[in-house]
Scaffold this motif. Structure first.
Motif, PDB file in Angstrom:
ATOM      1  N   LYS A  91       0.836  -1.197   0.000  1.00  0.00           N
ATOM      2  CA  LYS A  91       0.000   0.000   0.000  1.00  0.00           C
ATOM      3  C   LYS A  91       0.868   1.243   0.000  1.00  0.00           C
ATOM      4  O   LYS A  91       1.841   1.319   0.764  1.00  0.00           O
ATOM      5  CB  LYS A  91      -0.890   0.044   1.248  1.00  0.00           C
ATOM      6  CG  LYS A  91      -2.050  -0.908   1.278  1.00  0.00           C
ATOM      7  CD  LYS A  91      -2.866  -0.642   2.543  1.00  0.00           C
ATOM      8  CE  LYS A  91      -4.012  -1.620   2.680  1.00  0.00           C
ATOM      9  NZ  LYS A  91      -4.794  -1.340   3.920  1.00  0.00           N
TER      10      LYS A  91
ATOM     11  N   ARG B 211      -2.782   5.609   0.913  1.00  0.00           N
ATOM     12  CA  ARG B 211      -3.817   4.594   1.140  1.00  0.00           C
ATOM     13  C   ARG B 211      -3.788   4.113   2.587  1.00  0.00           C
ATOM     14  O   ARG B 211      -4.839   3.881   3.200  1.00  0.00           O
ATOM     15  CB  ARG B 211      -3.597   3.433   0.181  1.00  0.00           C
ATOM     16  CG  ARG B 211      -4.564   2.272   0.356  1.00  0.00           C
ATOM     17  CD  ARG B 211      -6.000   2.656   0.018  1.00  0.00           C
ATOM     18  NE  ARG B 211      -6.907   1.552   0.255  1.00  0.00           N
ATOM     19  CZ  ARG B 211      -7.122   0.574  -0.617  1.00  0.00           C
ATOM     20  NH1 ARG B 211      -6.488   0.578  -1.794  1.00  0.00           N
ATOM     21  NH2 ARG B 211      -7.963  -0.394  -0.343  1.00  0.00           N
ATOM     22  N   LYS B 212      -2.606   3.984   3.144  1.00  0.00           N
ATOM     23  CA  LYS B 212      -2.503   3.551   4.535  1.00  0.00           C
ATOM     24  C   LYS B 212      -3.147   4.573   5.475  1.00  0.00           C
ATOM     25  O   LYS B 212      -3.855   4.209   6.424  1.00  0.00           O
ATOM     26  CB  LYS B 212      -1.036   3.309   4.905  1.00  0.00           C
ATOM     27  CG  LYS B 212      -0.434   2.085   4.233  1.00  0.00           C
ATOM     28  CD  LYS B 212       1.072   2.027   4.394  1.00  0.00           C
ATOM     29  CE  LYS B 212       1.490   1.626   5.785  1.00  0.00           C
ATOM     30  NZ  LYS B 212       2.957   1.431   5.876  1.00  0.00           N
TER      31      LYS B 212
ATOM     32  N   ASP C  62      -7.012   4.442   4.977  1.00  0.00           N
ATOM     33  CA  ASP C  62      -7.575   3.253   5.613  1.00  0.00           C
ATOM     34  C   ASP C  62      -7.602   3.386   7.129  1.00  0.00           C
ATOM     35  O   ASP C  62      -8.561   2.951   7.787  1.00  0.00           O
ATOM     36  CB  ASP C  62      -6.783   2.008   5.215  1.00  0.00           C
ATOM     37  CG  ASP C  62      -7.022   1.583   3.768  1.00  0.00           C
ATOM     38  OD1 ASP C  62      -7.911   2.172   3.119  1.00  0.00           O
ATOM     39  OD2 ASP C  62      -6.312   0.678   3.285  1.00  0.00           O
TER      40      ASP C  62
END
Length: 208
Positions: free
Chosen positions: A154, A158-159, A162
């Motif tokens: 990732k 994106r981390k 999320d």
């Protein structure tokens, strides 16, 4: 007479405060990110930005929890539920111009797990549930900063996204059905192999 400050302006000032803390710490340290700083740097920047909003309000830091709920007119008799952490303190207490509390703001830096913030959410909901027909408290904010490095599977952005989605989902489960929990966040900033963002959860009784 100055008007009361709006909720959108408070939320915007909160996010701006977190962003300012990131910039400030980078300047001070020659490049270090906010996750390496003490949490109170975020707290004081948020308070400074809310204080700068034109309108009627004032702010206290590290206000006693028991005193806050008493000043809100909602303490009542007997001991408060354990979620209040009665002997503890609220990171930021925002007051109405009539000297009664309007909102509690809890702050976290670089959340690594639910244990780090679960009790903050329980405390916010406990404050707002306490005698809502007479309490001066209107809402709560849970403000936080998050950053991440690129991973093998990732990218950093994106981390971060999320993580924020996970925090929001957990918050909704903690405060329960009697509350509206809305997420607000800044843009996600990327530098080299890392990314960061500012976020806050706006929590209020769903009947309001």
């Amino acid at each position: 007479m100055p008007s009361r400050i709006s909720i959108p302006s408070i939320i915007n000032a909160t996010l701006t405060g977190i962003k300012n803390a990131q910039t400030q710490y980078q300047v001070w340290t020659g490049g270090n990110w906010l996750w390496q700083a003490p949490e109170y740097l975020i707290t004081t920047n948020i308070a400074a930005n809310i204080s700068g909003i034109k309108g009627s309000k004032y702010i206290t830091l590290e206000n006693g929890a028991s005193e806050a709920i008493e000043d809100a007119g909602a303490k009542g008799r007997g001991r408060l539920p354990t979620d209040f952490r009665e002997a503890g303190r609220v990171d930021i207490l925002l007051w109405w111009a009539d000297n009664t509390p309007r909102a509690i703001i809890e702050v976290k830096n670089q959340i690594s797990g639910t244990d780090q913030y679960h009790h903050d959410l329980k405390r916010i909901s406990s404050f707002l549930k306490r005698k809502p027909d007479v309490s001066s408290l209107q809402f709560g904010l849970f403000a936080f900063y998050d950053s991440a490095y690129d991973g093998a599977r990732k990218p950093a952005e994106r981390k971060v996204e999320d993580k924020i989605a996970s925090i929001h989902a957990h918050a909704k489960s903690v405060v329960g059905k009697g509350f509206s929990t809305k997420l607000y966040k800044s843009e996600t900033h990327r530098e080299e192999n890392s990314a960061w963002t500012a976020a806050c959860l706006f929590i209020k009784p769903s009947v309001l």
